[in-house]
Write a protein that holds these residues in place. Structure first.
Motif, short mmCIF file in Angstrom:
data_model
loop_
_atom_site.label_atom_id
_atom_site.label_comp_id
_atom_site.label_asym_id
_atom_site.label_seq_id
_atom_site.Cartn_x
_atom_site.Cartn_y
_atom_site.Cartn_z
N GLU A 65 -2.45 2.68 -1.66
CA GLU A 65 -3.64 1.86 -1.84
C GLU A 65 -3.26 0.45 -2.30
OE1 GLU A 65 -7.79 1.92 -4.45
OE2 GLU A 65 -6.40 3.61 -4.58
N GLU B 227 -1.63 -1.44 0.70
CA GLU B 227 -2.61 -1.83 1.71
C GLU B 227 -3.46 -3.00 1.22
OE1 GLU B 227 -4.53 1.87 2.65
OE2 GLU B 227 -2.87 2.49 3.96
N ARG B 228 -3.84 -2.97 -0.05
CA ARG B 228 -4.58 -4.10 -0.62
C ARG B 228 -3.72 -5.35 -0.62
NH1 ARG B 228 -5.66 -5.13 -6.85
NH2 ARG B 228 -3.51 -4.50 -6.71
N VAL C 296 -1.21 -6.33 1.39
CA VAL C 296 -1.09 -6.99 2.70
C VAL C 296 -2.43 -7.53 3.18
CG1 VAL C 296 0.99 -5.73 3.35
CG2 VAL C 296 -1.23 -4.88 4.11
N ARG C 297 -3.51 -6.82 2.90
CA ARG C 297 -4.84 -7.28 3.32
C ARG C 297 -5.19 -8.60 2.62
NH1 ARG C 297 -7.24 -2.95 1.99
NH2 ARG C 297 -7.98 -3.62 -0.04
N VAL C 298 -4.97 -8.68 1.32
CA VAL C 298 -5.28 -9.90 0.58
C VAL C 298 -4.33 -11.02 0.97
CG1 VAL C 298 -5.36 -10.96 -1.72
CG2 VAL C 298 -6.39 -8.71 -1.34
N TRP C 299 -3.03 -10.73 1.10
CA TRP C 299 -2.08 -11.77 1.51
C TRP C 299 -2.45 -12.35 2.87
CZ3 TRP C 299 1.53 -15.22 0.53
CH2 TRP C 299 2.16 -15.21 -0.72
N GLU C 300 -2.82 -11.51 3.81
CA GLU C 300 -3.16 -11.99 5.15
C GLU C 300 -4.33 -12.97 5.08
OE1 GLU C 300 -2.66 -9.51 8.96
OE2 GLU C 300 -4.79 -9.32 8.44
N ARG C 301 -5.39 -12.61 4.38
CA ARG C 301 -6.57 -13.46 4.26
C ARG C 301 -6.30 -14.69 3.39
NH1 ARG C 301 -9.67 -14.47 0.47
NH2 ARG C 301 -9.04 -12.74 -0.83
N ARG D 278 -0.48 -12.72 10.21
CA ARG D 278 -0.55 -11.29 10.49
C ARG D 278 0.48 -10.54 9.64
NH1 ARG D 278 -2.33 -10.80 16.55
NH2 ARG D 278 -3.88 -12.46 16.43
N PRO E 12 1.08 -3.00 8.88
CA PRO E 12 0.75 -1.99 7.87
C PRO E 12 2.00 -1.77 7.01
CG PRO E 12 0.06 -1.27 10.05
CD PRO E 12 0.92 -2.50 10.24
#
Length: 134
Positions: free
Chosen positions: A5, A8-9, A11-16, A68, A71
């Motif tokens: 968890e 995943e958070r 990479v999601r936050v870094w990408e945005r 980008r 995962p």
């Protein structure tokens, strides 16, 4: 928070946040006393304040076109790794940055240690073949 968890958070936050140059959002991912290594032979950035300074310096001349992250691959020891690719312009010159980040998380899901390895190329391009996980 479990490692999957947290990863995943991360990479999601870094990408945005990389795309938006949102330093505050990135700092929320890190423990107060984190250690970030941005290059193998560069001194590490210790703590959120040093990391914030490094991020602001890195983002100052960069205009991001696309970010980008793959995962994350998650270990059983609180660690994860993910690849990334960034299309950007710096001083009007197009470039591509591709690399990977290694992260160790604490029990609260904050990054306590990160290490980046990356390369740049002229122009906007995809890495030869395909990034391992993208």
């Amino acid at each position: 928070m479990d490692t999957r968890e947290a990863a995943e958070r991360f990479v999601r936050v870094w990408e945005r946040a990389w795309a938006a140059h949102d330093v505050d959002a990135l700092l929320e991912l890190y423990a107060e006393e984190c250690v970030h290594r941005s290059m193998p032979f560069r001194e590490p950035h210790r703590g959120r304040d040093e990391l914030a300074g490094y991020l602001r310096w890195s983002f100052a001349r960069e205009r991001v076109r696309d970010v980008r992250f793959s995962p994350p691959v998650v270990g059983q020891d609180g660690t994860a790794v993910a690849e990334f690719r960034v299309l950007a312009e710096e001083d009007g010159v197009a470039s591509t940055l591709a690399g990977c980040v290694f992260v160790r998380f604490d029990g609260a899901g904050r990054a306590v240690e990160t290490r980046d390895y990356w390369h740049t190329a002229d122009g906007h391009q995809e890495p030869a073949g395909k990034l391992f996980l993208l």
